[in-house]
Write an enzyme that holds these catalytic residues in place. Structure first.
Site, PDB file in Angstrom:
ATOM      1  N   LYS A 224       0.820  -1.221   0.000  1.00 17.05           N
ATOM      2  CA  LYS A 224       0.000   0.000   0.000  1.00 17.05           C
ATOM      3  C   LYS A 224       0.849   1.266   0.000  1.00 17.05           C
ATOM      4  O   LYS A 224       2.045   1.234   0.263  1.00 17.05           O
ATOM      5  CB  LYS A 224      -0.966  -0.032   1.197  1.00 17.05           C
ATOM      6  CG  LYS A 224      -2.146  -0.949   0.908  1.00 17.05           C
ATOM      7  CD  LYS A 224      -3.245  -0.862   1.915  1.00 17.05           C
ATOM      8  CE  LYS A 224      -4.384  -1.785   1.467  1.00 17.05           C
ATOM      9  NZ  LYS A 224      -5.402  -1.955   2.500  1.00 17.05           N
ATOM     10  N   ARG A 258      -3.397  -9.846   5.277  1.00 17.28           N
ATOM     11  CA  ARG A 258      -3.835  -9.942   3.873  1.00 17.28           C
ATOM     12  C   ARG A 258      -2.689  -9.452   3.005  1.00 17.28           C
ATOM     13  O   ARG A 258      -2.307  -8.283   3.082  1.00 17.28           O
ATOM     14  CB  ARG A 258      -5.091  -9.085   3.689  1.00 17.28           C
ATOM     15  CG  ARG A 258      -5.688  -9.124   2.293  1.00 17.28           C
ATOM     16  CD  ARG A 258      -6.926  -8.234   2.239  1.00 17.28           C
ATOM     17  NE  ARG A 258      -7.463  -8.143   0.902  1.00 17.28           N
ATOM     18  CZ  ARG A 258      -7.007  -7.315  -0.035  1.00 17.28           C
ATOM     19  NH1 ARG A 258      -6.001  -6.509   0.233  1.00 17.28           N
ATOM     20  NH2 ARG A 258      -7.543  -7.299  -1.242  1.00 17.28           N
TER      21      ARG A 258
HETATM   22  C1  7PM Z   1      -6.379  -0.472  -5.424  1.00 22.53           C
HETATM   23  C2  7PM Z   1      -6.430   0.190  -4.207  1.00 22.53           C
HETATM   24  C3  7PM Z   1      -6.451  -1.820  -5.485  1.00 22.53           C
HETATM   25  C4  7PM Z   1      -6.573  -0.513  -3.046  1.00 22.53           C
HETATM   26  C5  7PM Z   1      -6.574  -2.540  -4.335  1.00 22.53           C
HETATM   27  C6  7PM Z   1      -6.643  -1.879  -3.125  1.00 22.53           C
HETATM   28  C7  7PM Z   1      -8.131  -4.351   1.934  1.00 22.53           C
HETATM   29  C8  7PM Z   1      -9.164  -5.161   1.514  1.00 22.53           C
HETATM   30  C9  7PM Z   1      -8.350  -4.134  -0.190  1.00 22.53           C
HETATM   31  C10 7PM Z   1      -7.787  -4.295   3.316  1.00 22.53           C
HETATM   32  C11 7PM Z   1      -9.557  -5.871   3.669  1.00 22.53           C
HETATM   33  C12 7PM Z   1      -5.441  -3.404  -1.691  1.00 22.53           C
HETATM   34  C13 7PM Z   1      -6.718  -2.610  -1.837  1.00 22.53           C
HETATM   35  N1  7PM Z   1      -7.611  -3.722   0.844  1.00 22.53           N
HETATM   36  N2  7PM Z   1      -9.879  -5.931   2.375  1.00 22.53           N
HETATM   37  N3  7PM Z   1      -9.296  -5.018   0.192  1.00 22.53           N
HETATM   38  N4  7PM Z   1      -8.548  -5.082   4.148  1.00 22.53           N
HETATM   39  N5  7PM Z   1     -10.241  -6.609   4.547  1.00 22.53           N
HETATM   40  O1  7PM Z   1      -4.391  -2.719  -1.571  1.00 22.53           O
HETATM   41  O2  7PM Z   1      -6.901  -3.572   3.792  1.00 22.53           O
HETATM   42  O3  7PM Z   1      -5.440  -4.614  -1.737  1.00 22.53           O
HETATM   43  S1  7PM Z   1      -8.177  -3.625  -1.811  1.00 22.53           S
END
Ligand code: 7PM
Length: 276
Positions: A224, A258
């Site tokens: 992230k 995750r």
């Molecule tokens: C673009 C921006 C693509 C952000 C994907 C993302 C989480 C999640 C995501 C989290 C839970 C990523 C995010 N992040 N579910 N889904 N917790 N529970 O970086 O932090 O994967 S999507």
């Protein structure tokens, strides 16, 4: 406090160690698109690879929640996600579905998904009803506003207190609907309407969150922008930073991480738990 999570066909005892949730993106921009068949093959191969690497559960996501990303229509999300659930069910690993759409939740549960991971905290009308009468696990995440506006100058007077209060009110609504607490884990939602300072404060508060709500905490820091901000590295060079983030989260009490980089995280956690 006993930490256990009921997840459909599976149950996780989280008292002694953290488990790894591997991210499986089935959005067409996550690979060079050669059509639906190729994308299904790609997803299955990636899932098999993660299983070989020791993943504990697989999180299937059909909609990119990137700030400002276009919303994926329901039918398209179903077309992406459902074939993957059917294909992976026989691999005998817990399957989590990353969605905030009640219709996708319902279909996923019918197809045998073991967990629903909702970045929206089951706030959509009908979301709670969609999962109530199953035994699937539920990940309840905090997000400020919505993906389109969450990163527009996020402000809190007390980020930790406000995130805990939000999660508490969501947990209360779900348990009032008859949902067993053993099915719920909570997630502060790193990057979902948070500055670097907010994210750091929330990592440090994971233990407080767990204790105040009495529920296991899931942490998603992998690759992230927070990792980018701290290391100065672009997204393809964030593995080491992400590992440190995962271990810091576990040190503070997280029990599900995750991640994208399953092999590296599994190794890091083995060493961590041996020495902790
Ligand atoms: C673009 C921006 C693509 C952000 C994907 C993302 C989480 C999640 C995501 C989290 C839970 C990523 C995010 N992040 N579910 N889904 N917790 N529970 O970086 O932090 O994967 S999507």
């Amino acid at each position: 406090m006993r930490q256990y999570l009921q997840c459909g066909r599976f149950g996780f005892n989280l008292d002694k160690k953290a488990v790894v949730m591997g991210i499986l993106n089935v959005t067409p921009d996550s690979f060079s698109d050669g059509g639906r068949h190729a994308s299904l093959e790609f997803a299955v191969t990636h899932a098999e690879q993660m299983i070989e690497q020791g993943v504990d559960m697989i999180d299937i996501g059909g909609e990119s929640s990137r700030p400002g990303a276009p919303v994926v229509p329901l039918e398209e999300e179903l077309r992406r996600v459902m074939p993957v659930i059917y294909a992976l069910r026989e691999l005998d690993k817990p399957l989590s579905i990353d969605t905030y759409k009640p219709e996708v939740m319902r279909e996923a549960v019918l197809a045998g998904a073991d967990m629903i991971n909702d970045i929206n905290g089951f706030r959509a009308p009908g979301a709670i009803e969609a999962v109530r009468d199953s035994d699937c696990g539920l990940c309840l995440m905090h997000m400020l506003r919505d993906p389109a506006t969450m990163q527009q100058d996020p402000h809190y007077d007390d980020v930790v207190g406000e995130v805990i209060a939000f999660l508490r009110s969501r947990v209360d609504e779900m348990t009032a609907a008859g949902i067993d607490r053993e099915r719920i884990c909570i997630d502060p939602g790193f990057g979902f309407g948070k500055t670097l300072e907010h994210n750091v404060a929330l990592v440090r508060a994971i233990g407080r969150m767990r204790d105040e709500l009495g529920l296991p905490v899931l942490a998603g820091l992998s690759r992230k922008s927070m990792i980018g901000a701290l290391t100065g590295k672009p997204v393809e060079q964030r593995v080491a930073g992400s590992l440190a983030g995962a271990l810091a989260a576990v040190a503070h009490g997280a029990r599900i991480v995750r991640v994208h980089d399953v092999a590296e995280t599994v190794d890091a956690l083995k060493v961590w738990h041996a020495c902790a």
